[in-house]
Motif scaffolding. Structure first.
Motif, PDB file in Angstrom:
ATOM      1  N   ALA A  90       0.828  -1.195   0.000  1.00 26.70           N
ATOM      2  CA  ALA A  90       0.000   0.000   0.000  1.00 26.70           C
ATOM      3  C   ALA A  90       0.868   1.253   0.000  1.00 26.70           C
ATOM      4  CB  ALA A  90      -0.920   0.000   1.220  1.00 26.70           C
ATOM      5  N   VAL A  91       0.463   2.228  -0.795  1.00 24.11           N
ATOM      6  CA  VAL A  91       1.133   3.524  -0.798  1.00 24.11           C
ATOM      7  C   VAL A  91       0.571   4.350   0.353  1.00 24.11           C
ATOM      8  CG1 VAL A  91       1.584   5.627  -2.111  1.00 24.11           C
ATOM      9  CG2 VAL A  91       1.435   3.415  -3.292  1.00 24.11           C
TER      10      VAL A  91
ATOM     11  N   ALA B 247       4.786  -5.083   9.695  1.00 19.01           N
ATOM     12  CA  ALA B 247       3.846  -3.964   9.584  1.00 19.01           C
ATOM     13  C   ALA B 247       4.588  -2.629   9.579  1.00 19.01           C
ATOM     14  CB  ALA B 247       2.836  -4.006  10.726  1.00 19.01           C
ATOM     15  N   GLU B 248       5.582  -2.486  10.458  1.00 17.67           N
ATOM     16  CA  GLU B 248       6.372  -1.253  10.489  1.00 17.67           C
ATOM     17  C   GLU B 248       7.184  -1.103   9.207  1.00 17.67           C
ATOM     18  OE1 GLU B 248       7.997  -0.170  14.730  1.00 17.67           O
ATOM     19  OE2 GLU B 248       8.081  -2.352  14.473  1.00 17.67           O
ATOM     20  N   TYR B 249       7.737  -2.203   8.728  1.00 16.13           N
ATOM     21  CA  TYR B 249       8.516  -2.174   7.495  1.00 16.13           C
ATOM     22  C   TYR B 249       7.664  -1.656   6.338  1.00 16.13           C
ATOM     23  CZ  TYR B 249      11.433  -3.982   3.655  1.00 16.13           C
ATOM     24  OH  TYR B 249      12.199  -4.117   2.522  1.00 16.13           O
ATOM     25  N   GLU B 250       6.463  -2.194   6.206  1.00 18.01           N
ATOM     26  CA  GLU B 250       5.586  -1.766   5.126  1.00 18.01           C
ATOM     27  C   GLU B 250       5.167  -0.307   5.307  1.00 18.01           C
ATOM     28  OE1 GLU B 250       2.369  -4.483   4.523  1.00 18.01           O
ATOM     29  OE2 GLU B 250       3.700  -6.211   4.199  1.00 18.01           O
ATOM     30  N   HIS B 251       5.010   0.121   6.555  1.00 14.97           N
ATOM     31  CA  HIS B 251       4.682   1.527   6.807  1.00 14.97           C
ATOM     32  C   HIS B 251       5.762   2.446   6.264  1.00 14.97           C
ATOM     33  CE1 HIS B 251       3.948   5.340   8.842  1.00 14.97           C
ATOM     34  NE2 HIS B 251       5.165   5.261   9.356  1.00 14.97           N
ATOM     35  N   TRP B 252       7.033   2.143   6.559  1.00  9.27           N
ATOM     36  CA  TRP B 252       8.119   3.008   6.126  1.00  9.27           C
ATOM     37  C   TRP B 252       8.300   2.964   4.619  1.00  9.27           C
ATOM     38  CZ3 TRP B 252       9.057   6.715   9.119  1.00  9.27           C
ATOM     39  CH2 TRP B 252       9.054   6.568  10.511  1.00  9.27           C
ATOM     40  N   LEU B 253       8.070   1.806   4.011  1.00 10.35           N
ATOM     41  CA  LEU B 253       8.143   1.740   2.549  1.00 10.35           C
ATOM     42  C   LEU B 253       7.052   2.597   1.922  1.00 10.35           C
ATOM     43  CD1 LEU B 253      10.164  -0.544   3.116  1.00 10.35           C
ATOM     44  CD2 LEU B 253       9.116  -1.829   1.240  1.00 10.35           C
TER      45      LEU B 253
END
Length: 345
Positions: free
Chosen positions: A176-177, A250-256
């Protein structure tokens, strides 16, 4: 339901993610044997010994119709040790190839890993590669090796191998963006020699000298002992760091999803999953004009290898005029291609 034996001799993060995707998304009767992602030279030479007791127990009441083995697996030796596997078709999957893997400082050169992969490729029914770059450097490496051997060697191995080589990337599930954080630069690679983080430090110093206001998300696996270059970045740019270390998925995807720019300074990359994931989440790639990146991203997103000033200029442009790029179609299509592979296997 097709019975498939999946052999992975080096369970690194990317290899484990690939196994997880296959077994969760492709409907088959899977049996999976994996070995820990450590002691590399022992793994690539010793995996038949490591499975010497485990495989007979598995094969006692179950016979595979297809073997899918990573190129760390000494499949030629395994077929010799286990006659019940001798006639089973093999798909040999190259996450990497040892002919194009850069040698680190203090490492000694050995032809053994290359020979394991060469024998594996010859004994396999098909050779699958995660990128064109991986396939092409493997075939070129085989040619180069044959030229070095003194005598009693076969004619043109490339001609034997090339017809059974095809590209089948590891699938990338788009992320997700999120809401972009202005000035956030993402580094989401291993902190090891083959990713050349020293160049990243030089790029950051160049940005700082131009008074660029940036933030840093420093992610990715790292050794127990903190790499000196990471210590230096922490020291010089402490105020800019908003994330640092191995974080939850979840945090990794947030920062990406929050990063406008993702940077690579790699001198080794066969598919570049970390950049592909970041791009799927809306990050603009700034990557070397080399390795697998040439088949993935436009020239505007690539800089001449080692040219840190050019990389810095591209980062500045991306931060000032943020325009996300599309994730390469071949990698978004990979999930469907793997399903087709299963139908044909």
């Amino acid at each position: 339901m097709k019975k498939i034996l999946l052999l992975s001799a080096y369970k690194s993060d990317s290899h484990a993610s690939w196994v997880k995707w296959l077994t969760q998304n492709l409907s088959a009767d899977w049996r999976v044997l994996e070995l820990p992602g450590r002691y590399y030279r022992w793994r690539i030479r010793g995996n038949p010994l490591s499975w010497l007791d485990e495989l007979p127990a598995l094969l006692n009441d179950w016979q595979p119709e297809r073997i899918l083995a990573t190129s760390m697996v000494d499949i030629a030796t395994l077929k010799g040790l286990f006659p019940q596997l001798a006639a089973v078709p093999v798909s040999y999957y190259f996450h990497e190839n040892q002919f194009a893997y850069p040698q680190g400082e203090g490492q000694h050169h050995s032809v053994d890993p290359q020979m394991v992969q060469l024998y594996g490729a010859l004994s396999a029914d098909e050779c699958l590669f995660n990128s064109q770059f991986n396939r092409d450097t493997f075939l070129a490496g085989v040619d180069a090796l044959l030229k070095k051997l003194p005598d009693c060697k076969p004619a043109d191995l490339r001609a034997r191998l090339q017809p059974k080589c095809r590209v089948l990337p590891v699938p990338v599930n788009p992320l997700a963006v999120g809401e972009k954080i202005p000035g956030l630069i993402l580094w989401n690679h291993r902190w090891e020699y083959d990713k050349k983080p020293e160049d990243f430090l030089t790029i950051l110093r160049g940005l700082s000298s131009k008074h660029v206001n940036f933030k840093l998300a420093l992610l990715g696996p790292r050794a127990e002992k903190t790499p000196p270059v990471l210590q230096q970045i922490r020291s010089e740019f402490a105020a800019a760091i908003v994330a640092d270390g191995m974080v939850s998925r979840a945090e990794y995807e947030h920062w990406l999803g929050a990063a406008p720019v993702v940077v690579s300074t790699a001198i080794h990359e066969f598919q570049g999953l970390s950049v592909l994931e970041a791009v799927s989440a809306g990050a603009v790639p700034v990557v070397p004009d080399d390795l697998c990146y040439r088949e993935q991203y436009a020239a505007a997103n690539r800089y001449a290898p080692g040219q840190v000033e050019q990389a810095a200029a591209q980062i500045i442009a991306a931060l000032q005029q943020y325009q996300p790029v599309a994730t390469p179609a071949a990698f978004m299509q990979a999930g469907a291609d793997w399903k087709s592979w299963l139908e044909q296997a």
